[in-house]
Write a protein that holds these residues in place. Structure first.
Motif, PDB file in Angstrom:
ATOM      1  N   PHE A 257       0.423  -0.692   0.137  1.00 39.46           N
ATOM      2  CA  PHE A 257      -0.330   0.035   0.124  1.00 39.46           C
ATOM      3  C   PHE A 257       1.532   1.402   0.194  1.00 39.46           C
ATOM      4  N   ARG A 258       0.809   1.858  -1.008  1.00 37.48           N
ATOM      5  CA  ARG A 258       1.563   3.596  -1.222  1.00 37.48           C
ATOM      6  C   ARG A 258       0.563   4.450  -1.208  1.00 37.48           C
ATOM      7  N   ARG A 259       0.489   5.223  -0.548  1.00 32.28           N
ATOM      8  CA  ARG A 259      -0.154   6.521  -0.465  1.00 32.28           C
ATOM      9  C   ARG A 259      -0.086   7.254  -2.234  1.00 32.28           C
ATOM     10  N   GLU A 260       1.397   6.900  -2.383  1.00 24.89           N
ATOM     11  CA  GLU A 260       1.535   7.738  -4.020  1.00 24.89           C
ATOM     12  C   GLU A 260       1.882   9.658  -3.830  1.00 24.89           C
ATOM     13  N   ALA A 261       2.179  10.190  -2.616  1.00 32.59           N
ATOM     14  CA  ALA A 261       1.576  11.376  -2.741  1.00 32.59           C
ATOM     15  C   ALA A 261       2.909  12.052  -3.201  1.00 32.59           C
ATOM     16  N   GLY A 262       2.950  13.358  -4.166  1.00 33.30           N
ATOM     17  CA  GLY A 262       3.846  13.814  -5.191  1.00 33.30           C
ATOM     18  C   GLY A 262       3.736  13.499  -6.069  1.00 33.30           C
ATOM     19  N   THR A 263       3.175  12.687  -6.064  1.00 33.65           N
ATOM     20  CA  THR A 263       2.797  11.765  -8.000  1.00 33.65           C
ATOM     21  C   THR A 263       1.689  11.962  -8.841  1.00 33.65           C
ATOM     22  N   HIS A 264       1.089  12.715  -8.346  1.00 36.54           N
ATOM     23  CA  HIS A 264       0.088  13.094  -8.345  1.00 36.54           C
ATOM     24  C   HIS A 264      -0.410  13.949 -10.057  1.00 36.54           C
ATOM     25  N   GLY A 265      -1.356  13.343 -10.895  1.00 35.32           N
ATOM     26  CA  GLY A 265      -1.002  13.150 -13.395  1.00 35.32           C
ATOM     27  C   GLY A 265       0.037  12.814 -13.234  1.00 35.32           C
ATOM     28  N   LYS A 266       0.567  12.327 -12.867  1.00 38.08           N
ATOM     29  CA  LYS A 266       2.063  10.672 -13.383  1.00 38.08           C
ATOM     30  C   LYS A 266       1.733   9.323 -13.384  1.00 38.08           C
ATOM     31  N   ASP A 267       1.493   8.988 -15.156  1.00 44.63           N
ATOM     32  CA  ASP A 267       1.190   7.437 -15.242  1.00 44.63           C
ATOM     33  C   ASP A 267       0.332   7.414 -14.326  1.00 44.63           C
ATOM     34  N   THR A 268      -1.047   7.660 -14.607  1.00 46.85           N
ATOM     35  CA  THR A 268      -1.943   7.173 -13.507  1.00 46.85           C
ATOM     36  C   THR A 268      -3.761   6.876 -14.525  1.00 46.85           C
ATOM     37  N   ARG A 269      -2.682   6.780 -15.945  1.00 51.29           N
ATOM     38  CA  ARG A 269      -3.738   5.617 -15.764  1.00 51.29           C
ATOM     39  C   ARG A 269      -3.427   4.296 -15.708  1.00 51.29           C
ATOM     40  N   GLY A 270      -4.491   3.731 -15.668  1.00 54.26           N
ATOM     41  CA  GLY A 270      -4.086   1.925 -15.417  1.00 54.26           C
ATOM     42  C   GLY A 270      -3.732   1.701 -14.278  1.00 54.26           C
ATOM     43  N   ILE A 271      -2.960   0.795 -14.647  1.00 51.74           N
ATOM     44  CA  ILE A 271      -2.801  -0.034 -13.108  1.00 51.74           C
ATOM     45  C   ILE A 271      -1.224   0.284 -12.996  1.00 51.74           C
ATOM     46  N   LEU A 272      -0.211   1.168 -13.311  1.00 49.71           N
ATOM     47  CA  LEU A 272       1.300   1.053 -13.243  1.00 49.71           C
ATOM     48  C   LEU A 272       1.319   1.468 -12.134  1.00 49.71           C
ATOM     49  N   ARG A 273       0.530   2.857 -11.136  1.00 44.62           N
ATOM     50  CA  ARG A 273       0.524   2.855 -10.081  1.00 44.62           C
ATOM     51  C   ARG A 273      -0.592   3.425  -9.740  1.00 44.62           C
ATOM     52  N   VAL A 274      -0.342   2.629  -8.459  1.00 44.43           N
ATOM     53  CA  VAL A 274      -1.726   2.786  -7.626  1.00 44.43           C
ATOM     54  C   VAL A 274      -1.523   2.721  -6.457  1.00 44.43           C
ATOM     55  N   HIS A 275      -2.424   3.183  -5.721  1.00 43.28           N
ATOM     56  CA  HIS A 275      -2.595   2.635  -3.547  1.00 43.28           C
ATOM     57  C   HIS A 275      -2.886   0.979  -2.929  1.00 43.28           C
ATOM     58  N   GLN A 276      -2.662   0.397  -4.332  1.00 44.56           N
ATOM     59  CA  GLN A 276      -2.661  -0.639  -3.696  1.00 44.56           C
ATOM     60  C   GLN A 276      -2.460  -1.994  -5.067  1.00 44.56           C
ATOM     61  N   PHE A 277      -1.319  -2.547  -3.833  1.00 43.84           N
ATOM     62  CA  PHE A 277      -0.598  -3.975  -5.091  1.00 43.84           C
ATOM     63  C   PHE A 277      -0.173  -5.140  -4.707  1.00 43.84           C
ATOM     64  N   GLU A 278       0.215  -6.308  -5.661  1.00 38.43           N
ATOM     65  CA  GLU A 278       1.019  -7.574  -5.255  1.00 38.43           C
ATOM     66  C   GLU A 278       2.530  -7.061  -5.244  1.00 38.43           C
ATOM     67  N   LYS A 279       3.266  -7.945  -4.430  1.00 40.48           N
ATOM     68  CA  LYS A 279       4.775  -7.896  -4.199  1.00 40.48           C
ATOM     69  C   LYS A 279       4.958  -9.932  -4.764  1.00 40.48           C
ATOM     70  N   VAL A 280       6.070  -9.497  -4.786  1.00 40.04           N
ATOM     71  CA  VAL A 280       6.841 -10.838  -4.968  1.00 40.04           C
ATOM     72  C   VAL A 280       8.448 -10.375  -4.534  1.00 40.04           C
ATOM     73  N   GLU A 281       8.731 -10.493  -3.265  1.00 42.38           N
ATOM     74  CA  GLU A 281       9.980  -9.774  -2.744  1.00 42.38           C
ATOM     75  C   GLU A 281      11.152 -10.456  -2.177  1.00 42.38           C
ATOM     76  N   LEU A 282      12.048 -10.339  -2.373  1.00 40.70           N
ATOM     77  CA  LEU A 282      13.589 -11.656  -2.587  1.00 40.70           C
ATOM     78  C   LEU A 282      13.957 -10.504  -1.343  1.00 40.70           C
ATOM     79  N   PHE A 283      14.550 -10.895  -0.166  1.00 42.30           N
ATOM     80  CA  PHE A 283      14.999 -10.286   0.991  1.00 42.30           C
ATOM     81  C   PHE A 283      16.318 -11.258   1.353  1.00 42.30           C
ATOM     82  N   SER A 284      17.570 -10.816   2.009  1.00 42.89           N
ATOM     83  CA  SER A 284      18.373 -11.488   2.502  1.00 42.89           C
ATOM     84  C   SER A 284      19.613 -11.060   3.550  1.00 42.89           C
ATOM     85  N   PHE A 285      19.826 -11.541   4.170  1.00 47.17           N
ATOM     86  CA  PHE A 285      20.698 -11.730   5.351  1.00 47.17           C
ATOM     87  C   PHE A 285      22.137 -12.313   5.318  1.00 47.17           C
TER      88      PHE A 285
END
Length: 420
Positions: A257-285
């Motif tokens: 979840f991201r508010r995308e504050a400061g990106t008003h009007g940028k890449d707003t068509r469709g699902i490129l820049r949305v408030h809710q999305f899903e990710k597969v994330e890699l993490f290493s220690f």
């Protein structure tokens, strides 16, 4: 958080490194002075407490006629201790607040510059060419009833979406496809919590610098994560890891979840820049000596994911002026999106060195008995919505159907999407 010992012992090197990120040298000097003031107050408080204890013990050994004066002196010392402790509390709060905003030292090999100055390391995959008018992902998905933006806007507002039918099945297939690749490379799958406490957000460096981008619940002080990097990093918060446990590698899947504050009007068509999305994330220690190699390793997994999706993309070394606060170096994969006639970021991977571990108090117990901070790295194996965009726009056909890449067909159970 940066290493304060390095700031004390080699101020010039720290100032020069942070200047590459635009950090003001005078502000850094003020922070060094604040650190000196905090350390001096700690010593003063310790001395005042010792004097108070000594004075209190003296009262019990004194004669009756000496006690009134000693009691008065002990009271004065007690008041002095309280005054100094209050000063120390205020200075420590300011110390924590101001140092939390200092970004990580950039990697020596990270390129200089700001947003747009990234260095392309290489490209991969064949760039598609079409002999028919290209549709963007919105046209392709909506015409197949696989995406519903209008009803999502009615339910939740702008920058939300319903994935339906084959759109939803495509997400499930992509997620499992990416997780399987990560597992083959030794990453343990994790479904983490996505509501976290402030300590986890602070520990990973998203607070205070990214506060404008984060959703916070109204009554419970839980933060909604913008990436499962946060709960994966915090998984070993306040832990002392044995050296022979490393490397520890995870692959997490979560909504983000991201508010995308400061990106008003940028890449707003469709699902490129949305408030809710899903990710597969890699993490290493990992051990500090292996962090650079691990960074390249995570990048290679990300590239394997998109190579299998038969997408054309470029790998970009991100300039220091465009790094997040915790990153020392970051690589992005930018896929070619035919519907936009442009490259767009679809993954990133960052080496955060010991910056997060210092905040999270995640350390290594070495076999020689010494402890040191573990190094942490993260990378997006697959951001679902952006991967969908790249896939359907790249593999579209004139009739609006989409060819499913061979690597994804076993997960999706079909060779073509949106066939009527």
């Amino acid at each position: 958080m940066i290493d304060l010992r390095l700031l004390r012992d080699d101020f010039a090197s720290v100032a020069t490194a942070l200047a590459r990120r635009g950090y003001d040298r005078d502000e850094l000097a003020a922070l060094r002075h604040l650190d000196e003031r905090r350390r001096a107050l700690v010593a003063e408080v310790d001395r005042a407490r010792a004097d108070q204890r000594s004075a209190s013990k003296g009262i019990g050994r004194a004669s009756p006629d000496q006690r009134p004066a000693l009691i008065e002196a002990a009271a004065e010392r007690k008041a002095e201790v309280a005054r100094l402790e209050q000063q120390l509390t205020e200075v420590e709060a300011e110390h924590t607040r101001r140092f939390a905003a200092v970004p990580n030292l950039p990697h020596p090999d990270a390129p200089d510059g700001d947003e747009g100055d990234g260095v392309v390391r290489h490209t991969f995959g064949e760039r598609p060419h079409f002999d028919f008018p290209v549709r963007d992902h919105v046209e392709l998905l909506e015409s197949a009833d696989a995406l519903d933006l209008a009803r999502a806007a009615k339910v939740s507002g702008a920058r939300f979406a319903y994935l339906k039918g084959e759109g939803a099945l495509l997400e499930f297939a992509l997620v499992r496809y990416a997780i399987d690749i990560a597992m083959r490379h030794g990453h343990t799958p994790v479904i983490p919590p996505v509501l976290v406490r402030e300590d986890a957000m602070y520990g990973t460096g998203f607070l205070p610098t990214d506060e404008q981008q984060i959703f916070l619940t109204r009554d419970d002080d839980y933060y909604l994560v913008g990436t499962s990097e946060v709960p994966l990093a915090a998984l070993h918060m306040d832990e002392l890891l044995d050296e022979d446990e490393l490397p520890i590698r995870y692959v997490g899947y979560s909504p983000c979840f991201r508010r995308e504050a400061g990106t008003h009007g940028k890449d707003t068509r469709g699902i490129l820049r949305v408030h809710q999305f899903e990710k597969v994330e890699l993490f290493s220690f990992v051990h500090p000596e292996l962090a650079d190699d691990e960074h390249e390793r995570i990048l290679s997994i990300e590239q394997e994911v998109f190579t299998g999706l038969e997408v054309h993309a470029q790998v970009v070394d991100i300039p220091v002026g465009d790094l997040g606060a915790s990153a020392a170096r970051k690589f992005d994969i930018e896929a070619w999106l035919p519907g936009q006639d442009a490259y767009r970021e679809v993954t990133s991977c960052s080496n955060t060195t010991d910056y997060q571990a210092r905040r999270l108090k995640a350390r290594i117990r070495r076999q020689d008995g010494d402890n040191l901070l573990v190094h942490t790295l993260n990378g997006t194996a697959l951001a679902v919505q952006r991967a969908i965009i790249a896939l359907v726009e790249t593999h579209q056909r004139a009739d609006g159907t989409v060819v499913v890449p061979a690597a994804l067909q076993p997960y999706l159970g079909r060779e073509v999407l949106f066939a009527r």
